[in-house]
Motif scaffolding. Structure first.
Motif, PDB file in Angstrom:
ATOM      1  N   ARG A  17     -95.407  66.607  22.913  1.00  0.00           N
ATOM      2  CA  ARG A  17     -95.701  65.366  23.978  1.00  0.00           C
ATOM      3  C   ARG A  17     -94.193  65.079  24.676  1.00  0.00           C
ATOM      4  NH1 ARG A  17     -98.670  60.747  20.187  1.00  0.00           N
ATOM      5  NH2 ARG A  17    -100.257  60.546  21.757  1.00  0.00           N
ATOM      6  N   GLU A  18     -94.517  64.518  25.631  1.00  0.00           N
ATOM      7  CA  GLU A  18     -93.595  63.782  26.619  1.00  0.00           C
ATOM      8  C   GLU A  18     -93.056  62.648  25.893  1.00  0.00           C
ATOM      9  OE1 GLU A  18     -94.742  64.461  31.085  1.00  0.00           O
ATOM     10  OE2 GLU A  18     -95.964  62.988  30.209  1.00  0.00           O
ATOM     11  N   GLY A  19     -91.989  62.124  25.800  1.00  0.00           N
ATOM     12  CA  GLY A  19     -91.446  61.003  25.066  1.00  0.00           C
ATOM     13  C   GLY A  19     -91.876  60.757  23.628  1.00  0.00           C
ATOM     14  N   PRO A  20     -91.858  61.472  22.650  1.00  0.00           N
ATOM     15  CA  PRO A  20     -92.762  61.628  21.358  1.00  0.00           C
ATOM     16  C   PRO A  20     -91.888  60.310  20.330  1.00  0.00           C
ATOM     17  CG  PRO A  20     -90.968  63.361  21.280  1.00  0.00           C
ATOM     18  CD  PRO A  20     -91.002  62.797  22.873  1.00  0.00           C
ATOM     19  N   LEU A  21     -90.781  59.777  20.634  1.00  0.00           N
ATOM     20  CA  LEU A  21     -90.317  59.030  19.621  1.00  0.00           C
ATOM     21  C   LEU A  21     -91.150  57.895  19.203  1.00  0.00           C
ATOM     22  CD1 LEU A  21     -87.823  58.607  17.640  1.00  0.00           C
ATOM     23  CD2 LEU A  21     -86.655  57.437  19.377  1.00  0.00           C
ATOM     24  N   LEU A  22     -91.619  57.402  20.036  1.00  0.00           N
ATOM     25  CA  LEU A  22     -92.380  55.882  19.240  1.00  0.00           C
ATOM     26  C   LEU A  22     -93.781  56.362  18.569  1.00  0.00           C
ATOM     27  CD1 LEU A  22     -90.702  54.039  20.934  1.00  0.00           C
ATOM     28  CD2 LEU A  22     -92.438  52.692  21.269  1.00  0.00           C
ATOM     29  N   PRO A  23     -94.506  57.178  19.162  1.00  0.00           N
ATOM     30  CA  PRO A  23     -95.415  57.740  18.235  1.00  0.00           C
ATOM     31  C   PRO A  23     -94.934  58.486  16.933  1.00  0.00           C
ATOM     32  CG  PRO A  23     -95.826  58.604  20.403  1.00  0.00           C
ATOM     33  CD  PRO A  23     -94.646  57.958  20.153  1.00  0.00           C
ATOM     34  N   HIS A  26     -94.216  55.397  14.652  1.00  0.00           N
ATOM     35  CA  HIS A  26     -95.654  54.707  14.199  1.00  0.00           C
ATOM     36  C   HIS A  26     -96.147  55.666  13.139  1.00  0.00           C
ATOM     37  CE1 HIS A  26     -96.209  51.320  16.585  1.00  0.00           C
ATOM     38  NE2 HIS A  26     -95.881  51.979  17.779  1.00  0.00           N
ATOM     39  N   VAL A  57     -83.459  52.664  18.417  1.00  0.00           N
ATOM     40  CA  VAL A  57     -85.022  52.517  18.798  1.00  0.00           C
ATOM     41  C   VAL A  57     -85.625  51.680  17.552  1.00  0.00           C
ATOM     42  CG1 VAL A  57     -86.962  53.583  19.193  1.00  0.00           C
ATOM     43  CG2 VAL A  57     -85.107  54.180  20.424  1.00  0.00           C
TER      44      VAL A  57
ATOM     45  N   ARG B 254    -100.538  55.031  24.674  1.00  0.00           N
ATOM     46  CA  ARG B 254     -99.269  54.817  23.786  1.00  0.00           C
ATOM     47  C   ARG B 254     -99.335  53.304  23.113  1.00  0.00           C
ATOM     48  NH1 ARG B 254     -95.018  58.623  24.579  1.00  0.00           N
ATOM     49  NH2 ARG B 254     -96.154  60.559  24.555  1.00  0.00           N
ATOM     50  N   ILE B 272     -92.333  54.182  26.701  1.00  0.00           N
ATOM     51  CA  ILE B 272     -93.041  55.281  26.672  1.00  0.00           C
ATOM     52  C   ILE B 272     -91.928  56.494  26.484  1.00  0.00           C
ATOM     53  CG2 ILE B 272     -94.465  56.991  28.115  1.00  0.00           C
ATOM     54  CD1 ILE B 272     -95.710  54.586  29.292  1.00  0.00           C
ATOM     55  N   GLU B 273     -90.944  56.633  27.426  1.00  0.00           N
ATOM     56  CA  GLU B 273     -90.116  57.518  27.200  1.00  0.00           C
ATOM     57  C   GLU B 273     -89.143  57.741  25.606  1.00  0.00           C
ATOM     58  OE1 GLU B 273     -87.432  57.760  30.582  1.00  0.00           O
ATOM     59  OE2 GLU B 273     -88.885  57.499  31.909  1.00  0.00           O
ATOM     60  N   ARG B 276     -85.283  52.006  23.635  1.00  0.00           N
ATOM     61  CA  ARG B 276     -85.278  50.976  23.393  1.00  0.00           C
ATOM     62  C   ARG B 276     -85.922  50.297  24.735  1.00  0.00           C
ATOM     63  NH1 ARG B 276     -80.973  49.074  19.889  1.00  0.00           N
ATOM     64  NH2 ARG B 276     -80.810  47.201  21.046  1.00  0.00           N
ATOM     65  N   PHE B 292     -90.407  59.229  33.383  1.00  0.00           N
ATOM     66  CA  PHE B 292     -89.804  60.447  33.495  1.00  0.00           C
ATOM     67  C   PHE B 292     -89.411  60.640  34.864  1.00  0.00           C
ATOM     68  CE2 PHE B 292     -93.244  60.747  30.254  1.00  0.00           C
ATOM     69  CZ  PHE B 292     -92.218  60.755  29.163  1.00  0.00           C
TER      70      PHE B 292
END
Lengths: 152, 508
Positions: A17-23, A26, A57, B254, B272-273, B276, B292
């Motif tokens: 995924r792009e930008g996977p940190l939040l998923p 969670h 984060v 998301r 999303i990226e 924070r 992005f």
């Protein structure tokens, strides 16, 4: 209880995924109930980030916990629409009943009470959410039901 | 023959017992050997009547509400299946004055259709917007959106057509469409209702936007406080994908993590990226360098969900509604201490007094209305003296307020406006992203200073200090959180001086 193997599996699941940190975070919290510092280390290493970046984060977002929650999580809305319907007094009564403060867990681990700012149930205020289930028009009778559910 | 009974699955309807009513209906119908098909819809948005159930009869749908699970046996006994008389019968929903007075364009299907049925969606006008967009071509589609006068329904009111054109003109290897469903304003739930009641309208709006600007991927950023909306939206994407709708446009959800500031568009992109949710300085605009680093159209969910209807029926028809530079309709969400709370979609121009008193029916507590906060936690508190203000972007700006995302929160005469002003500053402190100094530090100093005012400590001097601080917040903050927190604070002080230990001025 958290496990390193499960943490690695969660990271792997989101690897494309792009930008996977939040998923990822969670899923970590869904699996372990909180975000343990050891998991921050695993996630940081896997995503080529520093631990400070991941910790930054985790600590920025209200949802991510730095300690395990109780068996039940009760979110009480403290925003304006609920204030207009006496939500603060109802919230006070809930906290008094369980003898804890905001964002605390009862000593028996039964329930964590969290403040939230709007559940989008503003025409049925005051509003709450118990383990993801919406509750509207909160009053003392509804409160008794919630307490019964939590104490069962 | 089976009889269809409609029970909302909307979170607010569930919050007051819709699931228990649905369960009771199925159980009781089984016991009586009645042939019932239960359809779970979104909500019509008449929340004082929820749970409101509807039964399909030869004379159209007949509604009953508010229904409790314990009412179900008596309702069936009285002839619910035929739409017969009962104390809870409210008749044909379209004839309930609250609905009859509305102009439902964005919310045309919400509460009527099965949210996950593409057949229902098509039967009620779905896909028509996308078909017209393909006839017009990308540039023609953008022109149509621009001609409709559609402006950002998240609150900023920026013309959607200009945003789209800017992103379309930007050259890049890939572009994105981002749907902002981080609906954090207290008193608002329009995004939530659409996601739960008509999710395909969001998908169609996004596929049209993707076609128009040349983007192949879209993100829907939904706040975590909306688990029902997340679930329904996810299911809708699967249904759409299985039907072959998303072959040229990839769509992903998301989930936010409880940060109000992520409703600000650049903070949302950061989130999303995977960072924070801190606000970015503009320029560059997201339409040039957004998600992005690529050109990105980021629109509020209501804005995007309105696009299909605009294209289907033409820009002219949409722009014919409204006043001044506020064209079309706005879903006004009437909430808080109000008798008839609910979603009221109407052309711009209704006065605040009409919204609160005629449509909302005054307070739920039965006490006099004292203050109305319009536009969420960053919106001004209006006294009755300003009830002639028309619902219009510019009219609210001219009165030091904003319409925001259309939330209207009513307070009765028991409200203490000094506490409300304090809460506005406290909320700013809790939710500040910390990037800019006026918001991060000013909010905390503001709470300390207003506490002194409440305690009666050098009142005039401290109120002067708050006014000064508000000037700094307004002109020195990077985004709307710090920049608009002065609206609730200063409106409370200006319109309700007696709550701050000052004499009430004559003729407010």
């Amino acid at each position: 209880m958290w496990s390193e193997a499960e943490a690695r599996e969660i990271v792997r699941r989101h690897s494309g995924r792009e930008g996977p940190l939040l998923p990822i975070l969670h899923d970590v919290q869904a699996a372990f109930g909180w975000v343990p510092p050891e998991v921050v280390r695993v996630v940081a290493a896997a995503l080529n980030l520093t631990r400070a970046e991941v910790h930054g984060v985790v600590s920025f977002y209200h949802d991510f916990r730095d300690a395990p929650a109780g068996r039940h999580v009760l979110k009480l809305c403290r925003a304006e629409a609920c204030q207009s319907m006496g939500g603060e007094a109802v919230a006070r009564a809930v906290l008094d009943r369980f003898k804890i403060g905001w964002n605390e867990t009862t000593p028996d681990g039964g329930v964590t009470i969290e403040a939230t700012y709007c559940l989008g149930l503003c025409s049925c205020a005051p509003a709450a959410m118990l383990d993801g289930q919406p509750i509207g028009r909160l009053d003392h009778a509804v409160l008794d039901d919630i307490a019964g559910e939590v104490e069962r | 023959m089976t009889t269809r009974i409609f029970v909302p699955r909307d979170a607010a309807a569930r919050a007051v017992g819709a699931d228990r009513v649905a369960d009771a209906l199925l159980a009781e119908a089984g016991r009586r050997k009645l042939d019932v098909t239960l359809v779970r819809t979104g909500s019509r948005g008449l929340f004082w009547l929820e749970p409101m159930i509807e039964v399909e009869t030869p004379a159209g749908r007949i509604a009953y509400g508010p229904v409790k699970a314990s009412d179900v046996p008596a309702l069936l006994e009285a002839g619910l299946m035929q739409g017969s008389a009962h104390a809870l019968r409210v008749g044909r929903p379209e004839e309930i004055p609250f609905l009859q007075r509305q102009t439902r364009i964005t919310f045309a299907r919400c509460g009527i259709v099965d949210p996950l049925s593409l057949d229902d969606y098509r039967a009620h006008g779905g896909y028509r917007g996308e078909a017209r967009a393909r006839e017009l071509g990308p540039a023609g589609t953008i022109e149509e959106v621009a001609a409709s006068g559609l402006r950002g329904r998240g609150g900023a009111g920026f013309p959607a057509g200009i945003k789209w054109k800017t992103a379309a003109d930007a050259a890049a290897d890939r572009k994105y469409i981002v749907c902002n469903a981080d609906e954090g304003d207290s008193g608002t739930y329009a995004d939530r209702m659409l996601m739960e009641g008509d999710p395909f309208s969001v998908i169609e709006g996004m596929t049209i936007a993707g076609y128009a600007v040349g983007a192949g991927k879209g993100y829907i950023y939904i706040r975590s406080e909306y688990p029902d909306a997340i679930r329904t939206m996810e299911q809708a994407i699967v249904v759409a994908r299985n039907a072959g709708w998303l072959e040229a446009f990839e769509l992903e959800i998301r989930v936010g993590a409880g940060a109000y500031v992520c409703g600000e568009e650049t903070a949302l992109l950061e989130s999303i990226e995977g960072r924070r949710g801190q606000v970015r300085a503009k320029p560059p605009l997201p339409a040039h360098r957004g998600l992005f680093g690529r050109p990105t159209v980021i629109n509020n969910l209501v804005t995007l969900a309105t696009v299909p209807a605009i294209l289907a029926d033409g820009a002219k028809a949409y722009a014919a509604f409204g006043v001044g530079r506020s064209r079309g309709t706005m879903p006004i969400q009437i909430a808080g201490n109000v008798r008839h709370g609910g979603l009221f979609e109407a052309p711009f121009g209704l006065t605040l007094g009409e919204i609160v008193e005629q449509i909302g029916g005054g307070t739920r507590s039965g006490r006099p209305v004292r203050a109305v906060q319009v536009g969420g936690p960053l919106g001004a508190y209006f006294p009755r003296a300003l009830f002639d203000t028309p619902f219009d972007y510019e009219a609210y700006t001219a009165r030091d307020g904003l319409i925001g995302h259309g939330g209207v929160v009513v307070f009765d005469d028991s409200v203490d406006m000094a506490r409300q002003a304090r809460f506005a500053l406290e909320f700013c402190g809790i939710e500040s992203c910390g990037k800019c100094t006026p918001c991060r530090i000013g909010s905390v100093r503001g709470v300390e200073t207003i506490d002194r005012v409440i305690a009666g400590d050098h009142r005039d001097a401290n109120l002067a200090l708050i006014e000064d601080l508000c000037q700094t917040l307004k002109f020195g903050s990077l985004c709307a959180l710090g920049g608009f927190t002065p609206y609730p604070v200063m409106s409370a002080i200006r319109h309700f001086p007696e709550d701050f230990g000052r004499p009430r001025r004559v003729a407010a």
